[in-house]
Design a protein around this motif. Structure first.
Motif, mmCIF file in Angstrom:
data_model
loop_
_atom_site.group_PDB
_atom_site.id
_atom_site.type_symbol
_atom_site.label_atom_id
_atom_site.label_comp_id
_atom_site.label_asym_id
_atom_site.label_seq_id
_atom_site.Cartn_x
_atom_site.Cartn_y
_atom_site.Cartn_z
ATOM 1 N N THR A 1 17.747 36.894 53.898
ATOM 2 C CA THR A 1 16.616 36.464 54.733
ATOM 3 C C THR A 1 17.102 36.214 56.165
ATOM 4 O OG1 THR A 1 15.552 35.498 52.795
ATOM 5 C CG2 THR A 1 14.737 34.784 54.945
ATOM 6 N N THR A 2 18.218 35.533 56.294
ATOM 7 C CA THR A 2 18.807 35.316 57.625
ATOM 8 C C THR A 2 19.141 36.662 58.278
ATOM 9 O OG1 THR A 2 19.776 33.206 56.931
ATOM 10 C CG2 THR A 2 20.749 34.259 58.869
ATOM 11 N N HIS A 3 19.730 37.554 57.488
ATOM 12 C CA HIS A 3 20.158 38.835 58.056
ATOM 13 C C HIS A 3 18.983 39.678 58.544
ATOM 14 C CE1 HIS A 3 23.457 41.560 58.863
ATOM 15 N NE2 HIS A 3 22.638 42.545 58.528
ATOM 16 N N SER B 1 19.134 33.849 50.505
ATOM 17 C CA SER B 1 19.126 33.151 51.790
ATOM 18 C C SER B 1 19.881 33.973 52.834
ATOM 19 C CB SER B 1 19.759 31.763 51.648
ATOM 20 O OG SER B 1 19.735 31.106 52.894
ATOM 21 N N PHE B 2 21.032 34.518 52.443
ATOM 22 C CA PHE B 2 21.832 35.332 53.375
ATOM 23 C C PHE B 2 21.030 36.545 53.845
ATOM 24 C CE2 PHE B 2 25.182 38.341 54.562
ATOM 25 C CZ PHE B 2 26.045 37.536 55.292
#
Lengths: 215, 215
Positions: free
Chosen positions: A160-162, A157-158
């Motif tokens: 993908t956000t980044h 998730s981190f």
């Protein structure tokens, strides 16, 4: 009209989006990229919105193919760290028209709160990318390449956000992709407790997103 | 016409942007948010582009004030970790109209490759935010709060990219801000070798970016 007409129209949509952006795009711009007249395109698609949804659907199929078989899968099949890095860098740099395309994609993302059909399409991309990253990380934890402490859900998730941030900052202020990918390497090394093979997915020379549109 | 007319117009621009988005925005929409007629607004600003630049300038002044004096500076003045977290969370959640505003801002970011004046304005925000984050991290390294191994330049750039990602993913697919801020907490704890005080900057209940525009 040939069997390939829909594909020709979708390819023309991609080119027209890169040239004109989403907000300014007209059916005529798309027709101009083909041998067809505007009426022929309307025969297949009700209008710009309908065509854009079909285009996003087509793009998603290509995206899924790339996620399930990265270009260098053979070379890096047994190396989860290299597969992970390759997934991230290929998303950022694969196409030669990437800067214009990333810009059009950002326009579509900005429309998504007001357009549930766009939002559903974008969610498919987001979920597919995050799921693929999670899978590769889980593989790496299972085979001992990555630290046991790593939580595949959280890191996927981190990341993908980044990656959204890398694309937006590149489009918005021209932040260099090379610097961003180098920073991701450092994050992966620290988080997964590995050494990154930086030959797995190389970053092309800075592609400028400052070139003017052709309109 | 009063001395406060330009401020009234800029405030109206903010409201109109949140209601209509950037692409659809007209000078009439802005006039509708004031007691002025469209001609009065044209007296102060040449057109939508000129007004938007003045608005971004106005926004930047407010942004700089917030960066140099966060709301809870008094409470957390001696705690670099809390100041850092507060800077990040306040950027993401401060305004009650944040979802609509973030969406309009994303539209402006997507225009930036074709508009050098917008791009220059966006660069000021990007640089000011990154510089402030870097300063707080350097303070924390200097006073021993953060690990000596931390590179303030690298972490500040990574966080600036990541915050772009949180905003884009929230607007584009509705990824919850709470989850994103929780992930940043974990990143900060691991990278800076600290425990985060999660009371420094709280995240309001999920603000939806799916509400329709008023047009």
């Amino acid at each position: 009209m040939t069997e390939d007409t829909p594909t020709e129209i979708l390819d023309a949509t991609h080119s027209a989006l890169c040239d004109h952006g989403y907000a300014e795009l007209t059916m005529q711009d798309i027709a101009d990229q083909t041998d067809l007249c505007k009426a022929s395109i309307h025969y297949h698609y009700d209008g710009k919105h309908d065509l854009l949804l079909a285009y996003l659907d087509h793009l998603y199929e290509q995206f899924e193919d790339r996620l399930s078989a990265p270009a260098d899968e053979g070379r890096h099949a047994d190396d989860p760290a290299a597969r992970l890095r390759s997934l991230i860098t290929s998303l950022l740099t694969e196409r030669s028209d990437a800067p214009a395309f990333q810009t059009a994609l950002l326009e579509i993302k900005a429309q998504s709160p007001y357009d549930e059909a766009f939002r559903e399409q974008l969610r498919r991309f987001d979920e597919a990318f995050e799921a693929r990253i999670r899978e590769v990380i889980a593989d790496g934890v299972a085979d001992g390449t990555f630290s046991d402490d790593v939580d595949p859900d959280a890191v996927a998730s981190f990341l993908t956000t980044h990656v959204n941030g890398i694309q937006t900052r590149h489009v918005g202020v021209g932040h260099p992709l090379e610097d961003a990918v180098h920073a991701v390497d450092e994050y992966l090394e620290a988080t997964l407790d590995i050494d990154i093979d930086t030959t797995a997915g190389s970053i092309a020379p800075a592609a400028s997103v400052e070139a003017g549109r052709q309109d």
